[in-house]
Motif scaffolding. Structure first.
Motif, PDB file in Angstrom:
ATOM      1  N   LYS A 287     -28.952  23.488  13.890  1.00 48.10           N
ATOM      2  CA  LYS A 287     -27.859  23.212  14.833  1.00 48.10           C
ATOM      3  C   LYS A 287     -28.104  22.043  15.774  1.00 48.10           C
ATOM      4  CE  LYS A 287     -25.367  26.668  13.317  1.00 48.10           C
ATOM      5  NZ  LYS A 287     -24.212  26.389  12.448  1.00 48.10           N
ATOM      6  N   ASN A 288     -29.366  21.597  15.865  1.00 51.27           N
ATOM      7  CA  ASN A 288     -29.658  20.473  16.763  1.00 51.27           C
ATOM      8  C   ASN A 288     -29.552  19.118  16.078  1.00 51.27           C
ATOM      9  OD1 ASN A 288     -30.330  21.884  19.246  1.00 51.27           O
ATOM     10  ND2 ASN A 288     -32.077  22.707  18.132  1.00 51.27           N
ATOM     11  N   LEU A 289     -29.241  19.108  14.780  1.00 50.11           N
ATOM     12  CA  LEU A 289     -29.178  17.836  14.052  1.00 50.11           C
ATOM     13  C   LEU A 289     -28.118  16.909  14.638  1.00 50.11           C
ATOM     14  CD1 LEU A 289     -29.475  18.473  10.196  1.00 50.11           C
ATOM     15  CD2 LEU A 289     -31.119  17.335  11.690  1.00 50.11           C
ATOM     16  N   THR A 290     -28.536  15.681  14.940  1.00 50.12           N
ATOM     17  CA  THR A 290     -27.580  14.647  15.342  1.00 50.12           C
ATOM     18  C   THR A 290     -27.428  13.588  14.251  1.00 50.12           C
ATOM     19  OG1 THR A 290     -29.303  13.325  16.426  1.00 50.12           O
ATOM     20  CG2 THR A 290     -28.143  14.945  17.786  1.00 50.12           C
TER      21      THR A 290
ATOM     22  N   PRO B 214     -22.832  21.252  15.177  1.00 51.57           N
ATOM     23  CA  PRO B 214     -22.037  20.897  16.356  1.00 51.57           C
ATOM     24  C   PRO B 214     -22.389  19.566  17.011  1.00 51.57           C
ATOM     25  CG  PRO B 214     -23.700  22.516  16.957  1.00 51.57           C
ATOM     26  CD  PRO B 214     -23.804  22.323  15.464  1.00 51.57           C
ATOM     27  N   ASN B 215     -23.562  19.010  16.689  1.00 55.10           N
ATOM     28  CA  ASN B 215     -24.011  17.794  17.378  1.00 55.10           C
ATOM     29  C   ASN B 215     -24.134  16.592  16.462  1.00 55.10           C
ATOM     30  OD1 ASN B 215     -24.563  19.113  20.018  1.00 55.10           O
ATOM     31  ND2 ASN B 215     -26.066  20.256  18.818  1.00 55.10           N
ATOM     32  N   LEU B 216     -23.623  16.709  15.239  1.00 59.48           N
ATOM     33  CA  LEU B 216     -23.842  15.677  14.238  1.00 59.48           C
ATOM     34  C   LEU B 216     -23.103  14.381  14.586  1.00 59.48           C
ATOM     35  CD1 LEU B 216     -25.440  15.551  11.589  1.00 59.48           C
ATOM     36  CD2 LEU B 216     -23.319  16.062  10.369  1.00 59.48           C
TER      37      LEU B 216
ATOM     38  N   GLY C  75     -18.076  20.202  16.527  1.00 60.01           N
ATOM     39  CA  GLY C  75     -18.425  19.499  17.763  1.00 60.01           C
ATOM     40  C   GLY C  75     -17.992  18.056  17.692  1.00 60.01           C
ATOM     41  N   SER C  76     -18.955  17.147  17.788  1.00 59.45           N
ATOM     42  CA  SER C  76     -18.653  15.726  17.686  1.00 59.45           C
ATOM     43  C   SER C  76     -18.221  15.393  16.261  1.00 59.45           C
ATOM     44  CB  SER C  76     -19.889  14.895  18.068  1.00 59.45           C
ATOM     45  OG  SER C  76     -20.989  15.252  17.251  1.00 59.45           O
ATOM     46  N   VAL C  77     -17.425  14.339  16.128  1.00 56.06           N
ATOM     47  CA  VAL C  77     -16.961  13.897  14.810  1.00 56.06           C
ATOM     48  C   VAL C  77     -17.938  12.844  14.298  1.00 56.06           C
ATOM     49  CG1 VAL C  77     -15.066  12.851  13.509  1.00 56.06           C
ATOM     50  CG2 VAL C  77     -14.576  14.332  15.472  1.00 56.06           C
ATOM     51  N   PRO C  78     -18.635  13.125  13.202  1.00 51.81           N
ATOM     52  CA  PRO C  78     -19.680  12.191  12.754  1.00 51.81           C
ATOM     53  C   PRO C  78     -19.112  10.975  12.027  1.00 51.81           C
ATOM     54  CG  PRO C  78     -19.509  14.002  11.209  1.00 51.81           C
ATOM     55  CD  PRO C  78     -18.551  14.313  12.335  1.00 51.81           C
TER      56      PRO C  78
END
Length: 327
Positions: free
Chosen positions: A140-143, A164-166, A189-192
């Motif tokens: 879940k912490n993957l950006t 959620p953080n990608l 979350g963010s839109v990658p």
């Protein structure tokens, strides 16, 4: 005498503190297992049992407070075999990178699922096979997730939309099949930035993707059909759209483009209609609409005449500068 004693004591304590190894013993043992797994390669020559992995080893980084290994980056060298399960035994790892190592084979290592603190995973330009594993959605912490330039096959797991953080998802240049997941229009979350080019994807672009405001979307060189107009919109902040070499078929005439669009490539499709006058108001840095079924006059103004004829040629009946005059 007392001063001499204090001086010797301070010197001894300083010497002990300097000689004390920072490297966590568990992490060091795991890293040496990884080195042994790869046959003690020259690329990992700095990994020696009698030196400090936090001070003397390349390819790794330690946390400045805890001295636990937080980064493992193995890049461009002679390394062969599979990614070992031992990588999953570095519990505080935040960055894991294997890249430009074309003799690294096998599937994506399942033990990576244990790395709950991971925020940067880059396994690109290897020779990985198998599928894109569903377990990646548990990190879940993957950006940043990059699995590009491999031989991965099968479909794209819809669960990746649960990250959620990608900030960027690179699945380009593989052998992925099936359609784009509907869930990619519902990122939690963010839109990658989304890179799916150079695969074997089929079907239509899910209408749900119209709900997303992608900064970058690259679907080029697949076998995608139908409409792509939902990817655009006046209120979006999209900057780069690459859709070339598919089988897309929709009218360009009524598409409303984002005002900040910088790069657009929709070449080699079956797109019809005309180029909207609104495109004269867009600060395009690059444009390619060639090899489609467009007609009508190229609108005059903005940057549209700054591109050469190859931007527009091989359409049904486009005309005007830089092509031939309209009759």
């Amino acid at each position: 005498m007392k001063t001499l004693f204090l001086s010797l004591l301070i010197s001894t304590l300083l010497s002990l503190s300097l000689s004390k190894e920072l490297c966590n013993s568990h992490d060091k043992k795991v890293l040496l297992q990884i080195k042994k797994h790869f046959g003690d390669p020259y690329l990992l020559a700095s990994w020696k049992s009698d030196t400090d992995c936090c001070k003397d080893w390349y390819q790794v980084e330690c946390d400045s407070t805890t001295n636990r290994i937080t980064s493992l980056t193995i890049f461009a060298g002679n390394l062969s075999g599979k990614i070992p399960a031992a990588v999953g035994d570095l519990p505080y790892l935040q960055n894991l990178v294997f890249r430009k190592l074309t003799d690294i084979t096998g599937p994506i290592q399942p033990a990576i699922a244990k790395l709950v603190h991971l925020n940067f995973l880059r396994l690109d330009r290897l020779n990985l096979t198998g599928t894109v594993p569903d377990f990646l959605s548990r990190l879940k912490n993957l950006t940043f997730l990059d699995l590009s330039f491999n031989g991965l096959s099968g479909s794209i797991p819809s669960s990746l939309a649960l990250l959620p953080n990608l900030g960027a998802l690179h699945l380009d240049r593989n052998k992925l099949t099936g359609s784009i997941p509907e869930s990619f229009g519902k990122f939690k979350g963010s839109v990658p930035d989304l890179y799916l080019s150079h695969n074997q994807l089929t079907g239509k672009i899910p209408a749900s993707l119209g709900n997303m405001d992608f900064s970058v979307i690259d679907l080029s060189r697949n076998m995608i059909v139908g409409d792509a107009s939902m990817l655009f919109g006046l209120n979006k902040t999209t900057r780069n759209v690459y859709l070339s070499r598919n089988m897309l078929e929709f009218s360009l005439s009524k598409v409303a483009f984002p005002s900040g669009l910088g790069n657009l490539d929709i070449s080699h499709n079956k797109i019809f209609g005309s180029i909207p006058p609104q495109m004269t108001q867009i600060p395009l840095q690059s444009l390619n609409v060639s090899y489609n079924r467009l007609c009508g006059q190229i609108p005059v103004g903005g940057r549209l005449q700054s591109f050469d004829f190859s931007t527009y040629f091989h359409n049904r009946c486009l005309c005007g500068v830089p092509l031939q005059n309209c009759k």
